[in-house]
Design a protein around this motif. Structure first.
Motif, PDB file in Angstrom:
ATOM      1  N   LEU A  75       0.835  -1.202   0.000  1.00  0.00           N
ATOM      2  CA  LEU A  75       0.000   0.000   0.000  1.00  0.00           C
ATOM      3  C   LEU A  75       0.874   1.258   0.000  1.00  0.00           C
ATOM      4  O   LEU A  75       0.604   2.217  -0.726  1.00  0.00           O
ATOM      5  CB  LEU A  75      -0.954   0.004   1.197  1.00  0.00           C
ATOM      6  N   SER A  76       1.923   1.220   0.804  1.00  0.00           N
ATOM      7  CA  SER A  76       2.851   2.347   0.857  1.00  0.00           C
ATOM      8  C   SER A  76       3.528   2.556  -0.496  1.00  0.00           C
ATOM      9  O   SER A  76       3.629   3.688  -0.988  1.00  0.00           O
ATOM     10  CB  SER A  76       3.897   2.099   1.948  1.00  0.00           C
ATOM     11  N   GLU A  77       3.965   1.462  -1.121  1.00  0.00           N
ATOM     12  CA  GLU A  77       4.587   1.544  -2.450  1.00  0.00           C
ATOM     13  C   GLU A  77       3.595   2.094  -3.484  1.00  0.00           C
ATOM     14  O   GLU A  77       3.975   2.906  -4.334  1.00  0.00           O
ATOM     15  CB  GLU A  77       5.066   0.160  -2.892  1.00  0.00           C
ATOM     16  N   ALA A  78       2.338   1.663  -3.405  1.00  0.00           N
ATOM     17  CA  ALA A  78       1.319   2.149  -4.346  1.00  0.00           C
ATOM     18  C   ALA A  78       1.091   3.642  -4.162  1.00  0.00           C
ATOM     19  O   ALA A  78       0.916   4.375  -5.146  1.00  0.00           O
ATOM     20  CB  ALA A  78       0.013   1.376  -4.155  1.00  0.00           C
ATOM     21  N   CYS A  79       1.119   4.102  -2.925  1.00  0.00           N
ATOM     22  CA  CYS A  79       0.959   5.543  -2.664  1.00  0.00           C
ATOM     23  C   CYS A  79       2.144   6.326  -3.226  1.00  0.00           C
ATOM     24  O   CYS A  79       1.961   7.397  -3.819  1.00  0.00           O
ATOM     25  CB  CYS A  79       0.804   5.796  -1.166  1.00  0.00           C
ATOM     26  N   LEU A  80       3.348   5.802  -3.050  1.00  0.00           N
ATOM     27  CA  LEU A  80       4.547   6.456  -3.599  1.00  0.00           C
ATOM     28  C   LEU A  80       4.473   6.528  -5.124  1.00  0.00           C
ATOM     29  O   LEU A  80       4.797   7.553  -5.723  1.00  0.00           O
ATOM     30  CB  LEU A  80       5.817   5.726  -3.163  1.00  0.00           C
ATOM     31  N   LEU A  81       4.036   5.442  -5.739  1.00  0.00           N
ATOM     32  CA  LEU A  81       3.891   5.404  -7.190  1.00  0.00           C
ATOM     33  C   LEU A  81       2.843   6.421  -7.649  1.00  0.00           C
ATOM     34  O   LEU A  81       3.048   7.138  -8.630  1.00  0.00           O
ATOM     35  CB  LEU A  81       3.492   3.994  -7.641  1.00  0.00           C
ATOM     36  N   PHE A  82       1.729   6.514  -6.918  1.00  0.00           N
ATOM     37  CA  PHE A  82       0.672   7.475  -7.210  1.00  0.00           C
ATOM     38  C   PHE A  82       1.231   8.899  -7.211  1.00  0.00           C
ATOM     39  O   PHE A  82       0.992   9.680  -8.133  1.00  0.00           O
ATOM     40  CB  PHE A  82      -0.444   7.325  -6.165  1.00  0.00           C
ATOM     41  N   ALA A 125      -2.947   7.375   5.007  1.00  0.00           N
ATOM     42  CA  ALA A 125      -1.700   7.932   4.478  1.00  0.00           C
ATOM     43  C   ALA A 125      -2.012   9.212   3.697  1.00  0.00           C
ATOM     44  O   ALA A 125      -2.070  10.289   4.268  1.00  0.00           O
ATOM     45  CB  ALA A 125      -1.008   6.901   3.593  1.00  0.00           C
ATOM     46  N   ILE A 126      -2.211   9.059   2.391  1.00  0.00           N
ATOM     47  CA  ILE A 126      -2.587  10.165   1.514  1.00  0.00           C
ATOM     48  C   ILE A 126      -3.850   9.757   0.764  1.00  0.00           C
ATOM     49  O   ILE A 126      -4.182   8.581   0.701  1.00  0.00           O
ATOM     50  CB  ILE A 126      -1.478  10.512   0.489  1.00  0.00           C
ATOM     51  N   GLN A 160       0.663  25.102  -7.946  1.00  0.00           N
ATOM     52  CA  GLN A 160      -0.113  24.754  -6.756  1.00  0.00           C
ATOM     53  C   GLN A 160      -0.218  23.230  -6.621  1.00  0.00           C
ATOM     54  O   GLN A 160      -0.098  22.689  -5.524  1.00  0.00           O
ATOM     55  CB  GLN A 160      -1.504  25.379  -6.811  1.00  0.00           C
ATOM     56  N   GLN A 161      -0.427  22.552  -7.740  1.00  0.00           N
ATOM     57  CA  GLN A 161      -0.506  21.095  -7.721  1.00  0.00           C
ATOM     58  C   GLN A 161       0.830  20.505  -7.284  1.00  0.00           C
ATOM     59  O   GLN A 161       0.867  19.525  -6.538  1.00  0.00           O
ATOM     60  CB  GLN A 161      -0.892  20.553  -9.099  1.00  0.00           C
ATOM     61  N   LEU A 162       1.906  21.104  -7.720  1.00  0.00           N
ATOM     62  CA  LEU A 162       3.247  20.651  -7.334  1.00  0.00           C
ATOM     63  C   LEU A 162       3.445  20.789  -5.823  1.00  0.00           C
ATOM     64  O   LEU A 162       4.009  19.900  -5.184  1.00  0.00           O
ATOM     65  CB  LEU A 162       4.295  21.460  -8.099  1.00  0.00           C
ATOM     66  N   ALA A 163       2.950  21.883  -5.257  1.00  0.00           N
ATOM     67  CA  ALA A 163       3.053  22.095  -3.807  1.00  0.00           C
ATOM     68  C   ALA A 163       2.293  20.995  -3.057  1.00  0.00           C
ATOM     69  O   ALA A 163       2.784  20.462  -2.050  1.00  0.00           O
ATOM     70  CB  ALA A 163       2.517  23.467  -3.431  1.00  0.00           C
ATOM     71  N   VAL A 164       1.120  20.621  -3.550  1.00  0.00           N
ATOM     72  CA  VAL A 164       0.326  19.560  -2.932  1.00  0.00           C
ATOM     73  C   VAL A 164       1.066  18.221  -3.028  1.00  0.00           C
ATOM     74  O   VAL A 164       1.085  17.427  -2.078  1.00  0.00           O
ATOM     75  CB  VAL A 164      -1.079  19.472  -3.582  1.00  0.00           C
ATOM     76  N   LYS A 193       4.360  13.870  -0.453  1.00  0.00           N
ATOM     77  CA  LYS A 193       5.638  13.186  -0.272  1.00  0.00           C
ATOM     78  C   LYS A 193       6.115  13.299   1.178  1.00  0.00           C
ATOM     79  O   LYS A 193       6.645  12.340   1.736  1.00  0.00           O
ATOM     80  CB  LYS A 193       6.698  13.756  -1.221  1.00  0.00           C
ATOM     81  N   GLU A 194       5.917  14.463   1.773  1.00  0.00           N
ATOM     82  CA  GLU A 194       6.314  14.671   3.171  1.00  0.00           C
ATOM     83  C   GLU A 194       5.510  13.767   4.096  1.00  0.00           C
ATOM     84  O   GLU A 194       6.064  13.180   5.030  1.00  0.00           O
ATOM     85  CB  GLU A 194       6.116  16.137   3.572  1.00  0.00           C
ATOM     86  N   VAL A 195       4.207  13.647   3.838  1.00  0.00           N
ATOM     87  CA  VAL A 195       3.359  12.776   4.656  1.00  0.00           C
ATOM     88  C   VAL A 195       3.836  11.334   4.544  1.00  0.00           C
ATOM     89  O   VAL A 195       3.982  10.633   5.552  1.00  0.00           O
ATOM     90  CB  VAL A 195       1.870  12.898   4.245  1.00  0.00           C
ATOM     91  N   LEU A 196       4.097  10.880   3.328  1.00  0.00           N
ATOM     92  CA  LEU A 196       4.549   9.510   3.121  1.00  0.00           C
ATOM     93  C   LEU A 196       5.892   9.254   3.807  1.00  0.00           C
ATOM     94  O   LEU A 196       6.131   8.163   4.326  1.00  0.00           O
ATOM     95  CB  LEU A 196       4.635   9.178   1.631  1.00  0.00           C
TER      96      LEU A 196
END
Length: 151
Positions: A11-18, A105-106, A65-69, A74-77
């Motif tokens: 799940l963590s890897e999938a979030c990173l990929l997302f 997570a995100i 703005q999207q880049l900031a999000v 990434k910080e949360v992960l």
């Protein structure tokens, strides 16, 4: 059922990929808009030129703005301690309820692992706010779900 720690890892890897895919998409939009902005030449239709430039500028601001999000995600992960097991729901928890399974997570939406659906949700989402801090056996006021397990 497979090892739940392994599921959390996936799940963590999938979030990173997302997040990486979103980052690549937004970066390519920014690059494309930069090229368009620099290649835009002043024509006899001056107003049209200025409108085109203004539209590109707006697109660039939106992409920034999207880049900031994306960087926030990434910080949360990066804060998630994937090996951590807690009896109280926290960032990085895998929550199994009688209605659905969540990964706190995100907000990455539905992730399917071995024919089982999990929902990656952020702590700021409505369901994430309801889950955060709850314990096994709690009833969450979201679809009247009962928390069966936390990993």
């Amino acid at each position: 059922m497979k090892n739940l720690q392994e599921i959390k890892n996936k799940l963590s890897e999938a979030c990173l990929l997302f997040v990486d895919e979103k980052h690549n998409t937004v970066t390519s939009i920014i690059e494309s808009n930069k090229k368009a902005l620099f290649s835009e030449t002043k024509s006899s239709a001056g107003d049209k030129h200025e409108t085109g430039r203004a539209m590109l500028q707006l697109e660039m601001e939106k992409a920034s703005q999207q880049l900031a999000v994306i960087f926030e995600m990434k910080e949360v992960l990066a804060k998630i301690e994937i090996q951590k097991i807690s009896k109280i729901i926290c960032l990085g928890s895998l929550i199994i309820t009688n209605k659905a399974s969540y990964f706190l997570a995100i907000s990455a939406g539905k992730i399917t692992i071995e024919n089982t659906d999990y929902y990656a949700v952020s702590t700021n989402s409505p369901i994430g706010k309801q889950l955060l801090g709850k314990a096994t056996g709690s009833i969450i006021p979201f679809n009247e779900a009962e928390i069966l397990a936390i990993y």
